[in-house]
Design a protein around this motif. Structure first.
Motif, PDB file in Angstrom:
ATOM      1  N   SER A  53     -24.091 -14.936   9.306  1.00 19.69           N
ATOM      2  CA  SER A  53     -22.751 -14.351   9.297  1.00 19.69           C
ATOM      3  C   SER A  53     -21.698 -15.402   9.587  1.00 19.69           C
ATOM      4  N   GLU A  54     -20.456 -15.020   9.309  1.00 23.07           N
ATOM      5  CA  GLU A  54     -19.290 -15.762   9.767  1.00 23.07           C
ATOM      6  C   GLU A  54     -18.578 -14.854  10.745  1.00 23.07           C
ATOM      7  N   ALA A  55     -18.120 -15.426  11.848  1.00 23.07           N
ATOM      8  CA  ALA A  55     -17.494 -14.608  12.877  1.00 23.07           C
ATOM      9  C   ALA A  55     -16.622 -15.468  13.778  1.00 23.07           C
ATOM     10  N   PRO A  56     -15.725 -14.831  14.521  1.00 16.70           N
ATOM     11  CA  PRO A  56     -14.906 -15.584  15.476  1.00 16.70           C
ATOM     12  C   PRO A  56     -15.754 -16.224  16.573  1.00 16.70           C
ATOM     13  N   ASP A  57     -16.835 -15.522  16.981  1.00 15.71           N
ATOM     14  CA  ASP A  57     -17.717 -16.051  18.012  1.00 15.71           C
ATOM     15  C   ASP A  57     -19.012 -15.243  18.034  1.00 15.71           C
ATOM     16  N   ALA A  58     -19.994 -15.736  18.788  1.00 14.29           N
ATOM     17  CA  ALA A  58     -21.309 -15.086  18.857  1.00 14.29           C
ATOM     18  C   ALA A  58     -21.223 -13.693  19.464  1.00 14.29           C
ATOM     19  N   ASP A  59     -20.307 -13.504  20.397  1.00 12.39           N
ATOM     20  CA  ASP A  59     -20.164 -12.193  21.025  1.00 12.39           C
ATOM     21  C   ASP A  59     -19.747 -11.127  20.014  1.00 12.39           C
ATOM     22  N   ALA A  60     -18.904 -11.490  19.062  1.00 16.59           N
ATOM     23  CA  ALA A  60     -18.480 -10.539  18.032  1.00 16.59           C
ATOM     24  C   ALA A  60     -19.679 -10.105  17.184  1.00 16.59           C
ATOM     25  N   VAL A  61     -20.547 -11.050  16.847  1.00 18.94           N
ATOM     26  CA  VAL A  61     -21.764 -10.730  16.093  1.00 18.94           C
ATOM     27  C   VAL A  61     -22.616  -9.745  16.896  1.00 18.94           C
ATOM     28  N   GLN A  62     -22.810 -10.027  18.159  1.00 15.54           N
ATOM     29  CA  GLN A  62     -23.655  -9.170  18.994  1.00 15.54           C
ATOM     30  C   GLN A  62     -23.056  -7.780  19.161  1.00 15.54           C
ATOM     31  N   ARG A  63     -21.739  -7.698  19.301  1.00 13.45           N
ATOM     32  CA  ARG A  63     -21.099  -6.389  19.452  1.00 13.45           C
ATOM     33  C   ARG A  63     -21.327  -5.512  18.229  1.00 13.45           C
ATOM     34  N   ILE A  64     -21.260  -6.098  17.034  1.00 11.49           N
ATOM     35  CA  ILE A  64     -21.520  -5.317  15.821  1.00 11.49           C
ATOM     36  C   ILE A  64     -22.967  -4.855  15.806  1.00 11.49           C
ATOM     37  N   HIS A  65     -23.897  -5.746  16.069  1.00 11.34           N
ATOM     38  CA  HIS A  65     -25.310  -5.357  16.090  1.00 11.34           C
ATOM     39  C   HIS A  65     -25.569  -4.275  17.145  1.00 11.34           C
ATOM     40  N   ASP A  66     -24.951  -4.405  18.306  1.00  8.91           N
ATOM     41  CA  ASP A  66     -25.110  -3.394  19.358  1.00  8.91           C
ATOM     42  C   ASP A  66     -24.660  -2.027  18.858  1.00  8.91           C
ATOM     43  N   ARG A  67     -23.473  -1.971  18.276  1.00 10.21           N
ATOM     44  CA  ARG A  67     -22.929  -0.693  17.813  1.00 10.21           C
ATOM     45  C   ARG A  67     -23.717  -0.132  16.636  1.00 10.21           C
ATOM     46  N   ALA A  68     -24.310  -1.012  15.837  1.00  5.68           N
ATOM     47  CA  ALA A  68     -25.115  -0.558  14.694  1.00  5.68           C
ATOM     48  C   ALA A  68     -26.519  -0.132  15.129  1.00  5.68           C
ATOM     49  N   GLY A  69     -26.870  -0.424  16.377  1.00  4.35           N
ATOM     50  CA  GLY A  69     -28.136   0.049  16.919  1.00  4.35           C
ATOM     51  C   GLY A  69     -29.302  -0.907  16.840  1.00  4.35           C
ATOM     52  N   HIS A  70     -29.024  -2.186  16.614  1.00  6.22           N
ATOM     53  CA  HIS A  70     -30.119  -3.164  16.554  1.00  6.22           C
ATOM     54  C   HIS A  70     -29.641  -4.505  17.132  1.00  6.22           C
ATOM     55  N   ARG A  71     -29.621  -4.547  18.458  1.00  5.31           N
ATOM     56  CA  ARG A  71     -29.177  -5.744  19.185  1.00  5.31           C
ATOM     57  C   ARG A  71     -30.008  -6.960  18.778  1.00  5.31           C
ATOM     58  N   ALA A  72     -29.337  -8.070  18.576  1.00  4.45           N
ATOM     59  CA  ALA A  72     -30.022  -9.328  18.268  1.00  4.45           C
ATOM     60  C   ALA A  72     -30.645  -9.906  19.541  1.00  4.45           C
ATOM     61  N   ASP A  73     -31.827 -10.487  19.400  1.00  4.08           N
ATOM     62  CA  ASP A  73     -32.473 -11.154  20.529  1.00  4.08           C
ATOM     63  C   ASP A  73     -31.900 -12.544  20.755  1.00  4.08           C
ATOM     64  N   GLU A  74     -31.401 -13.149  19.686  1.00  2.00           N
ATOM     65  CA  GLU A  74     -30.824 -14.492  19.754  1.00  2.00           C
ATOM     66  C   GLU A  74     -29.651 -14.564  18.780  1.00  2.00           C
ATOM     67  N   VAL A  75     -28.606 -15.291  19.152  1.00  2.00           N
ATOM     68  CA  VAL A  75     -27.497 -15.599  18.239  1.00  2.00           C
ATOM     69  C   VAL A  75     -27.226 -17.084  18.365  1.00  2.00           C
ATOM     70  N   HIS A  76     -27.377 -17.803  17.244  1.00  2.00           N
ATOM     71  CA  HIS A  76     -27.232 -19.256  17.231  1.00  2.00           C
ATOM     72  C   HIS A  76     -26.038 -19.667  16.385  1.00  2.00           C
ATOM     73  N   SER A  77     -25.260 -20.586  16.888  1.00  2.46           N
ATOM     74  CA  SER A  77     -24.177 -21.183  16.112  1.00  2.46           C
ATOM     75  C   SER A  77     -24.778 -22.138  15.092  1.00  2.46           C
ATOM     76  N   VAL A  78     -24.279 -22.077  13.869  1.00  2.34           N
ATOM     77  CA  VAL A  78     -24.728 -22.993  12.813  1.00  2.34           C
ATOM     78  C   VAL A  78     -23.587 -23.972  12.580  1.00  2.34           C
ATOM     79  N   THR A  79     -23.733 -25.153  13.158  1.00  3.72           N
ATOM     80  CA  THR A  79     -22.620 -26.117  13.135  1.00  3.72           C
ATOM     81  C   THR A  79     -22.771 -27.197  12.067  1.00  3.72           C
ATOM     82  N   LEU A  80     -23.947 -27.285  11.486  1.00  7.25           N
ATOM     83  CA  LEU A  80     -24.177 -28.326  10.483  1.00  7.25           C
ATOM     84  C   LEU A  80     -25.051 -27.757   9.379  1.00  7.25           C
ATOM     85  N   SER A  81     -24.617 -27.943   8.142  1.00  6.53           N
ATOM     86  CA  SER A  81     -25.441 -27.536   7.004  1.00  6.53           C
ATOM     87  C   SER A  81     -25.218 -28.514   5.864  1.00  6.53           C
ATOM     88  N   ILE A  82     -26.198 -28.577   4.974  1.00  9.10           N
ATOM     89  CA  ILE A  82     -26.073 -29.464   3.817  1.00  9.10           C
ATOM     90  C   ILE A  82     -26.356 -28.671   2.550  1.00  9.10           C
TER      91      ILE A  82
END
Length: 82
Positions: A53-82
């Motif tokens: 996903s793209e998001a303002p921060d990891a907490d925003a990602v988790q809040r959506i998953h929480d409300r959708a009923g499937h909390r993430a066990d881990e949320v990692h920032s992806v700072t480098l890609s090729i």
């Protein structure tokens, strides 16, 4: 916005329909937190699900998953890609 990869464990045997349903639940409310879920993958054998996903921060990602009923066990920032 930043990119994030989140991981859900314990979804052994997840079907394509169940994965689609969970992803659609996220999509329905993602705008509330400024999140854009881009892609979801699953390994039904291990029960691991990954969401990119793209998001303002990891907490925003988790809040959506929480409300959708499937909390993430881990949320990692992806700072480098090729």
């Amino acid at each position: 916005m930043a990119k994030f990869m989140d991981v859900h464990h314990g979804m052994t045997g997840v079907t394509g329909d169940q994965l689609r349903e969970a992803h659609e639940a996220d999509l329905e409310i993602q705008d509330q937190e400024g999140v854009v879920f881009e892609h979801t993958w699953a390994d039904p054998e291990s029960g691991t699900v990954y969401c990119l996903s793209e998001a303002p921060d990891a907490d925003a990602v988790q809040r959506i998953h929480d409300r959708a009923g499937h909390r993430a066990d881990e949320v990692h920032s992806v700072t480098l890609s090729i």
